[in-house]
Design a protein around this motif. Structure first.
Motif, short mmCIF file in Angstrom:
data_model
loop_
_atom_site.label_atom_id
_atom_site.label_comp_id
_atom_site.label_asym_id
_atom_site.label_seq_id
_atom_site.Cartn_x
_atom_site.Cartn_y
_atom_site.Cartn_z
N SER A 188 31.01 65.91 42.62
CA SER A 188 32.17 65.02 42.69
C SER A 188 32.33 64.35 41.33
CB SER A 188 32.02 63.96 43.78
OG SER A 188 31.15 62.93 43.35
N ASP A 189 33.42 63.60 41.19
CA ASP A 189 33.61 62.76 40.01
C ASP A 189 33.43 61.28 40.36
OD1 ASP A 189 34.32 64.75 37.99
OD2 ASP A 189 36.12 65.08 39.20
N GLY A 190 33.15 61.01 41.61
CA GLY A 190 32.99 59.66 42.11
C GLY A 190 33.24 59.64 43.60
N PHE A 191 33.41 58.44 44.16
CA PHE A 191 33.55 58.33 45.61
C PHE A 191 34.53 57.23 45.98
CE2 PHE A 191 29.49 60.38 44.97
CZ PHE A 191 29.51 61.37 45.93
N ILE A 192 35.18 57.43 47.12
CA ILE A 192 36.01 56.41 47.74
C ILE A 192 35.20 55.83 48.89
CG2 ILE A 192 38.17 55.93 48.93
CD1 ILE A 192 39.33 58.36 47.46
#
Length: 457
Positions: free
Chosen positions: A398-402
């Protein structure tokens, strides 16, 4: 030479009415009072998150002909909430889910362009489609589009909206012979868009915004949805949060970009993620077990099972075995306004798998639902969760998370106070905002008028 570490992107999802919310927690508050939105947004901004995200529901869900019990709080209008939050935040991006099936391009483009100005360039649009006639009954058409038509309309809708955003380009400011400038009223905001879905022409009345146009988000997981994101989105949400599944999704969507003249850094992959923190990993797992049982009461478990079985199962004991009868195949009439009948393409096969799992692990209905609807993505101490998030990002899952807290509005506080500082210490998450716009936060360039996608820096 060691490659530079990727910077992690984090966003905060204000929990809608769903089966992650724990209403019984003493800290649980309103999902409609403005103070709840303010608390979560300001916590996210204090932690230097990229953006705050609102989902949308255009109709209250029903089950067995009654409003689904987790939906009774309602859904405030997205634009109203985000515009109000623009006044009580300074840097945080403001992302809203707005439907492309039951709205019109001019109206939505005008609302987002206005929000982008009001917020100083912090707006984002999660472009979604609607798939059911049940929701359509709230709208003039009173119908819906077939699955094969939803994305073609969405693509047309977004193309038209982009034309409106870009219709103020700068070259409509014309120099006069005395060295001054004036606005060419015949050129500013002029647009035309004609295809099978829209036939519109006129002049857009909102000038180009500080970030050029709002950031575009997309949440589809189907092949069509992934292709739509590769062609048009700046970020795509994902439900694939494990290392193996995350890397497969990440690789798939990134590999689609070159056919649209795009590079991998022009589309961010941001899975939704829940979390349970504890002083130790063992403590966190104990808390997670409690949370899951709070999220899935006996009544909730039966309602969940009904969505697959497409039958009234209220007579069954949630602490007893699964129904011996098979699901009713055909139109889903037990639950309306939910995605459940799309999620299980073969309900008979899914029911068989669930029975095998329940038999192998000796699970009751409630225990099975807890097992198959597991929501906690990250469980552990602050150090463990920080390490896990960083590993997933650095390994291109991923590139990050919500992040989706299970308690509103204070559920993000502990993460902001304990996990974020550890990510900052690792040098993989910002300690201060470096620019005023959401595109600055996400590392996306201001798009040129009439380019298809958002670009990158």
């Amino acid at each position: 030479m060691t490659e530079p570490r990727k910077q992690i992107h984090l966003a905060a999802h204000f929990p809608g009415v769903n089966n992650t919310t724990v209403w019984s927690d003493p800290a649980a508050g309103s999902h409609i009072e403005f103070s709840s939105f303010v608390h979560l947004a300001q916590t996210a901004e204090r932690a230097k998150f990229d953006f705050f995200f609102l989902a949308e529901g255009l109709r209250l869900r029903e089950q067995g002909g009654k409003i689904y019990d987790l939906d009774v709080v309602g859904r405030p209008d997205t634009f109203t909430v985000l515009a109000a939050l623009a006044a009580v935040t300074e840097h945080l991006g403001l992302a809203g889910t707005i439907n492309s099936t039951f709205n019109e391009p001019y109206e939505v483009a005008r609302q987002f362009a206005s929000l982008d100005h009001l917020s100083g360039g912090r707006a984002a649009w999660n472009v979604v489609t609607s798939w059911d006639a049940f929701t359509g009954q709230n709208f003039r058409r009173g119908a819906f589009l077939r699955e094969d038509q939803r994305y073609t309309r969405a693509e047309s809708f977004l193309s038209a909206a982009r034309g409106l955003f870009d219709s103020w380009r700068g070259d409509e400011i014309v120099a006069d012979k005395d060295g001054g400038t004036f606005l060419d009223d015949h050129r500013a905001g002029a647009f035309t868009h004609r295809d099978e879905h829209f036939d519109i022409t006129g002049q857009f009345n909102v000038p180009r915004s500080p970030q050029g146009r709002p950031v575009i988000l997309q949440a589809g997981d189907s092949d069509t949805g992934r292709e739509f994101a590769a062609a048009s989105a700046d970020a795509i949400f994902s439900r694939h949060s494990t290392l193996e599944a995350g890397k497969a999704f990440y690789t798939d969507v990134k590999n689609r970009l070159p056919r649209y003249g795009r590079t991998p850094d022009q589309l961010l992959v941001l899975p939704a993620a829940t979390f349970v923190l504890g002083d130790t990993d063992a403590d966190a797992h104990e808390r997670a077990d409690v949370v899951r049982r709070q999220q899935v009461s006996g009544q909730t478990a039966l309602r969940f099972l009904e969505q697959l079985w497409n039958r009234d199962l209220s007579a069954y004991d949630p602490d007893g075995p699964l129904p011996g009868i098979d699901p009713h195949v055909g139109e889903n009439t037990i639950s309306r306004g939910r995605a459940s009948d799309r999620a299980h393409r073969d309900p008979i096969a899914t029911a068989r798998q669930w029975r095998e799992l329940a038999e192998a692990k000796q699970l009751s209905i409630r225990e099975l639902v807890i097992e198959v609807s597991g929501r906690q993505t990250f469980i552990g101490s602050a150090a463990t969760i920080a390490e896990t998030i960083n590993d997933l990002v650095q390994q291109d899952a991923s590139d990050g998370f919500i992040l989706v807290p299970h308690v509103t509005p204070t559920g993000l506080d502990e993460f902001a106070d304990t996990v974020v500082p550890l990510l900052q210490e690792r040098g993989v998450f910002r300690t201060e905002y470096t620019g005023p716009t959401l595109r600055d936060h996400l590392g996306l360039a201001v798009p040129h008028p009439h380019t298809t996608t958002g670009g990158s820096r």
